[in-house]
Design a protein around this motif. Structure first.
Motif, PDB file in Angstrom:
ATOM      1  N   GLN A 132       0.697  -1.261  -0.060  1.00 52.71           N
ATOM      2  CA  GLN A 132       0.044   0.183   0.020  1.00 52.71           C
ATOM      3  C   GLN A 132       0.854   1.227  -0.003  1.00 52.71           C
ATOM      4  N   VAL A 133       1.843   1.302   0.868  1.00 53.05           N
ATOM      5  CA  VAL A 133       2.844   2.501   0.868  1.00 53.05           C
ATOM      6  C   VAL A 133       3.408   2.924  -0.661  1.00 53.05           C
ATOM      7  N   PHE A 134       3.864   1.549  -1.131  1.00 50.31           N
ATOM      8  CA  PHE A 134       4.769   1.614  -2.538  1.00 50.31           C
ATOM      9  C   PHE A 134       3.683   2.152  -3.559  1.00 50.31           C
ATOM     10  N   ASP A 141       4.664  10.810  -4.651  1.00 47.58           N
ATOM     11  CA  ASP A 141       6.105  11.248  -4.025  1.00 47.58           C
ATOM     12  C   ASP A 141       6.560  11.216  -5.614  1.00 47.58           C
ATOM     13  N   PRO A 142       6.972  12.370  -6.224  1.00 52.11           N
ATOM     14  CA  PRO A 142       7.705  12.478  -7.567  1.00 52.11           C
ATOM     15  C   PRO A 142       9.312  11.663  -7.546  1.00 52.11           C
ATOM     16  N   ILE A 214       0.989  -3.515  -9.797  1.00 52.97           N
ATOM     17  CA  ILE A 214       1.099  -2.407  -9.402  1.00 52.97           C
ATOM     18  C   ILE A 214       1.329  -1.348 -10.496  1.00 52.97           C
ATOM     19  N   VAL A 215       0.580  -0.097 -10.334  1.00 52.15           N
ATOM     20  CA  VAL A 215       0.718   1.080 -11.388  1.00 52.15           C
ATOM     21  C   VAL A 215       1.933   1.906 -11.339  1.00 52.15           C
ATOM     22  N   LEU A 256       9.321   4.073   4.183  1.00 52.28           N
ATOM     23  CA  LEU A 256       9.196   3.841   5.414  1.00 52.28           C
ATOM     24  C   LEU A 256       8.042   4.667   6.014  1.00 52.28           C
ATOM     25  N   ASP A 257       7.831   5.565   5.396  1.00 55.25           N
ATOM     26  CA  ASP A 257       6.592   6.445   5.894  1.00 55.25           C
ATOM     27  C   ASP A 257       5.281   5.876   6.291  1.00 55.25           C
ATOM     28  N   GLY A 258       5.050   5.899   7.443  1.00 54.28           N
ATOM     29  CA  GLY A 258       3.542   5.339   7.891  1.00 54.28           C
ATOM     30  C   GLY A 258       3.577   3.752   8.167  1.00 54.28           C
ATOM     31  N   LEU A 259       4.661   3.118   8.006  1.00 52.30           N
ATOM     32  CA  LEU A 259       4.718   1.739   8.141  1.00 52.30           C
ATOM     33  C   LEU A 259       4.455   1.291   9.743  1.00 52.30           C
TER      34      LEU A 259
END
Length: 300
Positions: A132-134, A141-142, A214-215, A256-259
């Motif tokens: 989900q994070v990816f 995230d550019p 994955i898109v 790693l954000d939000g894990l």
């Protein structure tokens, strides 16, 4: 009993995997999943140390090295590869185990651990993003979107149609040297080239990317946003260790954000001077992190 031995195991999923085994089968089992574009050798530095306390199982995953390379993109769908993990455990008469994954092996490990929490007792991830994070970062995230454009290339390239030695050497240089800026020892370069030169190997490896859902938007693209990336996502049920080489140029630290909101029992170990291939770039740090966490979080 820590010597590495290799065996060929036919699985109920229809593939035969080459598997490196080490340690006493009576010890707690741990399965190590490598990623692209490697083999069980990803873990060559960790296996001896782990084998002193655990029964280590490190396959060449389908499509890689000395394992089966089934035809067709559909053969590399993530659910089929995850099924191999449990079929491998069944073939070795292993019920519950610790699962460790790097890169694509980590992607499969995330999925397998969510799907079969009664069998996966603990989960350790090395430089492999939570799904989900990816997917969210690929839209928001550019920097990560730019870093992931290689996936679009891997899906579309025709390099695998008729690979020759020069093409494979250029692929190795481009992937490791130019994109990831990682130095591969010369003896390991020869092993990569030998494995990639096997009939069907490069196509099979790239088919992992072609099969994924994955898109990856192009830099100037604004496709529909998948609804699942903003809604609730199942919490990771196992104690989970995430090890991250912070100099990874393909999978950025923003992943790693939000894990901590997705994993109730979560520990992060950041290796500041490691890149994407932390298991062999900084083997002592990865091995120590694994052993310390395994000792602190015994399987229930």
């Amino acid at each position: 009993m820590t010597g590495i031995r290799q065996t060929s195991l036919p699985l109920a999923t229809g593939v035969t995997l080459n598997v490196a085994l080490a340690g006493d089968p009576a010890n707690p089992p741990i399965i190590l999943l490598h990623g692209f574009p490697e083999s069980h050798r990803t873990w060559r530095h960790q296996i001896p140390a782990l084998a002193e306390r655990y029964f280590v199982i490190a396959p060449d995953q389908r499509g890689y090295a000395n394992s089966s390379k089934p035809d067709g993109v559909e053969a590399y769908a993530a659910d089929r590869i995850a099924a191999d993990v449990f079929a491998l455990a069944d073939a070795l008469v292993v019920d519950r185990f610790t699962l460790v994954g790097h890169d694509w092996g980590g992607a499969i490990a995330w999925m397998a651990a969510l799907r079969e929490p009664k069998r996966v007792a603990r989960l350790a991830i090395v430089n492999a993003p939570h799904p989900q994070v990816f997917q969210r970062k690929l839209f928001d995230d550019p920097g990560q979107r730019r870093a992931s454009q290689y996936i679009r290339f891997f899906r579309e390239t025709e390099l695998d149609r008729a690979p020759d030695k020069t093409g494979l050497e250029q692929f190795l240089l481009s992937l490791f040297g130019e994109h990831l800026q990682v130095t591969v020892p010369r003896e390991e370069q020869a092993i990569y080239l030998e494995q990639w030169s096997q009939p069907g190997a490069l196509t099979a490896m790239l088919n992992w990317y072609r099969a994924t859902q994955i898109v990856v938007p192009a830099m100037d693209e604004d496709p529909p946003r998948p609804s699942w990336i903003d809604g609730p996502f199942p919490l990771q049920p196992q104690p989970t260790l995430v090890i991250w080489g912070m100099r990874d140029r393909g999978l950025l630290p923003c992943l790693l954000d939000g894990l901590e909101t997705l994993i109730p029992d979560y520990r992060i170990v950041q290796i500041r001077d490691a890149g994407h291939f932390a298991p062999w770039e900084k083997p002592e740090e990865v091995t120590s992190a694994l052993l310390e966490w395994l000792a602190a979080r015994p399987a229930q």
